[in-house]
Every structure is written in structure tokens, then in C-alpha cells.
Motif scaffolding. Structure first.
Motif, PDB file in Angstrom:
ATOM      1  N   ASP A   1       0.832  -1.215   0.000  1.00 31.45           N
ATOM      2  CA  ASP A   1       0.000   0.000   0.000  1.00 31.45           C
ATOM      3  C   ASP A   1       0.862   1.258   0.000  1.00 31.45           C
ATOM      4  O   ASP A   1       0.585   2.208  -0.732  1.00 31.45           O
ATOM      5  N   LEU A   2       1.915   1.264   0.826  1.00 34.77           N
ATOM      6  CA  LEU A   2       2.806   2.425   0.879  1.00 34.77           C
ATOM      7  C   LEU A   2       3.510   2.635  -0.453  1.00 34.77           C
ATOM      8  O   LEU A   2       3.671   3.768  -0.919  1.00 34.77           O
ATOM      9  N   SER A   3       3.920   1.545  -1.077  1.00 42.72           N
ATOM     10  CA  SER A   3       4.600   1.626  -2.368  1.00 42.72           C
ATOM     11  C   SER A   3       3.675   2.227  -3.430  1.00 42.72           C
ATOM     12  O   SER A   3       4.093   3.054  -4.235  1.00 42.72           O
ATOM     13  N   LYS A   4       2.389   1.834  -3.410  1.00 40.89           N
ATOM     14  CA  LYS A   4       1.414   2.361  -4.361  1.00 40.89           C
ATOM     15  C   LYS A   4       1.202   3.864  -4.167  1.00 40.89           C
ATOM     16  O   LYS A   4       0.849   4.572  -5.102  1.00 40.89           O
ATOM     17  N   LEU A   5       1.422   4.336  -2.937  1.00 40.31           N
ATOM     18  CA  LEU A   5       1.274   5.759  -2.642  1.00 40.31           C
ATOM     19  C   LEU A   5       2.527   6.556  -2.991  1.00 40.31           C
ATOM     20  O   LEU A   5       2.593   7.760  -2.764  1.00 40.31           O
ATOM     21  N   GLY A   6       3.539   5.865  -3.525  1.00 39.89           N
ATOM     22  CA  GLY A   6       4.755   6.549  -3.936  1.00 39.89           C
ATOM     23  C   GLY A   6       5.839   6.621  -2.875  1.00 39.89           C
ATOM     24  O   GLY A   6       6.858   7.285  -3.059  1.00 39.89           O
ATOM     25  N   VAL A   7       5.643   5.930  -1.757  1.00 42.84           N
ATOM     26  CA  VAL A   7       6.647   5.922  -0.697  1.00 42.84           C
ATOM     27  C   VAL A   7       7.758   4.947  -1.079  1.00 42.84           C
ATOM     28  O   VAL A   7       7.486   3.831  -1.517  1.00 42.84           O
ATOM     29  N   ASN A   8       9.006   5.380  -0.943  1.00 46.85           N
ATOM     30  CA  ASN A   8      10.136   4.505  -1.236  1.00 46.85           C
ATOM     31  C   ASN A   8      10.332   3.576  -0.034  1.00 46.85           C
ATOM     32  O   ASN A   8      11.014   3.929   0.930  1.00 46.85           O
ATOM     33  N   VAL A   9       9.751   2.381  -0.096  1.00 44.74           N
ATOM     34  CA  VAL A   9       9.789   1.466   1.042  1.00 44.74           C
ATOM     35  C   VAL A   9      11.189   0.908   1.277  1.00 44.74           C
ATOM     36  O   VAL A   9      11.497   0.474   2.388  1.00 44.74           O
TER      37      VAL A   9
END
Length: 135
Positions: free
Chosen positions: A95-103
């Protein structure tokens, strides 16, 4: 004097008299199981949490395993490894990755010490020294 505390009670993982090895599947898996249980306990999740633990399987990796010492007389090996992990479950990371967060920037990497020993009954016991996934 070095003070060593254990994070959880000892885990019994197998029967047999063969000397345990730091890099064996059973030892590595038990170390990861101890870490997962400790993460849940630190979050106050004490009930049966099999589903949560299974979702953690892909977020923790134990690598670069080294044998630091072998004591054949007492059938014990002291080990170190690198624990890499994320402070989130896999679906949260997606989910974080889909929001553009560099996990990838959220990944923690720590040195971890553990040992494995054969007890009098021929069972392998694994102990993990205290650790923190958060700096």
C-alpha cells in the motif's frame, strides 16, 4: 563483564545428537520465529496470531550468517547474522509503495547474535540476544 538477556524462553526445534549449525534451516527459522513473536509481544498482541506471523514471513530476512565459536564438548555454536526487516506487514508495504513511498528506505538492518545447543535430551535449543528493529 558482558550481561546477556534472552528475549524469549528457549525454543526446542529438533531431536538428534548432531552438532547444530548456525546456517541450518531449523536454527534460522527458529531465530526468525523468536523475532516475530517478540515483535508481536512488543505490540501487545498476545493471542493466537498465526495469520499475522505468516504475513511477517516476507518482511524479515536473516542473512550473512557467521559461526563465531564452536564448543564441541557442550555441542554449542555461537552465531551472528544480519537481520533485515521492515516495521510493517507485507500488505502495508504494498500500500505504501502504491502511494509513492520509497519502502526500500524504510528497511532496517541490524547485527544479531544467537546460539544453538544440544541439550541432554538431544534437542536443539536456540537463544537470541536482545535486539531492536528500531534505532
Amino acid at each position: 563483564m558482558k550481561k546477556v538477556l534472552l528475549i524469549l524462553p528457549l525454543f526446542i526445534i529438533s531431536c538428534g545428537k548432531e552438532m547444530p549449525k548456525c546456517e541450518s534451516f531449523e536454527v534460522k527459522q527458529t531465530v526468525l520465529d523468536i523475532i516475530k513473536e517478540e515483535r508481536l509481544n512488543s505490540l501487545g498482541i498476545l493471542e493466537d496470531s498465526t495469520e499475522i506471523i505468516e504475513s511477517m514471513d516476507t518482511t524479515l530476512i536473516l542473512s550473512n550468517i557467521r559461526t563465531e565459536n564452536i564448543n564441541e564438548e557442550i555441542q554449542k555454536c555461537d552465531c551472528e547474522g544480519t537481520l533485515e526487516g521492515y516495521p510493517f506487514k507485507l500488505e502495508d508495504l504494498n500500500d505504501l509503495s502504491k502511494l509513492g513511498v520509497n519502502v526500500l528506505e524504510m528497511k532496517n538492518k541490524i547485527n544479531l547474535k544467537f546460539n544453538a545447543q544440544i541439550n541432554a535430551e538431544g534437542e536443539t535449543i536456540v537463544e537470541v540476544e536482545p535486539f531492536s528493529l528500531i534505532d
